[in-house]
Design a protein around this motif. Structure first.
Motif, short mmCIF file in Angstrom:
data_model
loop_
_atom_site.label_atom_id
_atom_site.label_comp_id
_atom_site.label_asym_id
_atom_site.label_seq_id
_atom_site.Cartn_x
_atom_site.Cartn_y
_atom_site.Cartn_z
N ALA A 1 55.50 83.30 106.73
CA ALA A 1 56.84 82.75 106.46
C ALA A 1 57.51 82.30 107.75
N VAL A 2 57.40 83.11 108.80
CA VAL A 2 57.97 82.73 110.10
C VAL A 2 57.35 81.42 110.57
N GLU A 3 56.04 81.30 110.47
CA GLU A 3 55.35 80.07 110.89
C GLU A 3 55.83 78.86 110.08
N LEU A 4 55.92 79.01 108.77
CA LEU A 4 56.38 77.90 107.92
C LEU A 4 57.80 77.47 108.25
N LEU A 5 58.68 78.43 108.42
CA LEU A 5 60.08 78.11 108.71
C LEU A 5 60.21 77.45 110.07
N ALA B 1 58.13 79.65 99.02
CA ALA B 1 59.34 79.78 98.21
C ALA B 1 60.60 79.77 99.07
N LEU B 2 60.46 80.11 100.34
CA LEU B 2 61.61 80.13 101.23
C LEU B 2 62.09 78.73 101.61
N LEU B 3 61.20 77.78 101.53
CA LEU B 3 61.54 76.42 101.96
C LEU B 3 62.66 75.81 101.11
N LYS B 4 62.83 76.30 99.88
CA LYS B 4 63.91 75.75 99.03
C LYS B 4 65.29 76.00 99.63
#
Length: 107
Positions: A15-19, A98-101
């Motif tokens: 998640a850290v990487e994606l954000l 899911a955090l990208l929303k």
């Protein structure tokens, strides 16, 4: 935005990487070292049952929402992770995408 993060969790690290790849400015909260209060947990606006890592607390399957919030406040290791808090809402990163929303601009 703040990410409740456990660096030992591969999903949380992803998640850290994606954000970061999406250009999000996030603050990391190591919630196991800085546990959220019961009030913070309820303020997320997420159902208590979704916040509980059921595989780590199968006995809690029949708990009420109030009992789950009490349990999570007492045992933060049972909080599903990661959780991203934005100024307008919160989301659980299962899957991390899911955090990208929360990065989307409101209409």
């Amino acid at each position: 935005m703040t990410l409740w993060h456990n660096p030992r969790c591969s999903t949380s690290r992803r998640a850290v990487e994606l954000l970061q790849a999406a250009g999000a400015e996030i603050q990391i909260r190591l919630y196991l070292q800085d546990p959220p209060s019961r009030a913070e947990l309820t303020a997320l606006g997420l159902p208590a049952a979704q916040l509980l890592r059921r595989k780590d607390a199968p006995e809690a399957a029949d708990y009420s929402a109030a009992q789950i919030f009490d349990l999570l406040a007492a045992e933060p290791r049972l909080i599903e992770r990661p959780i991203l808090l934005s100024p307008r809402s919160a989301a659980i990163g299962r899957p991390p995408e899911a955090l990208l929303k929360l990065l989307e601009k409101p209409l």
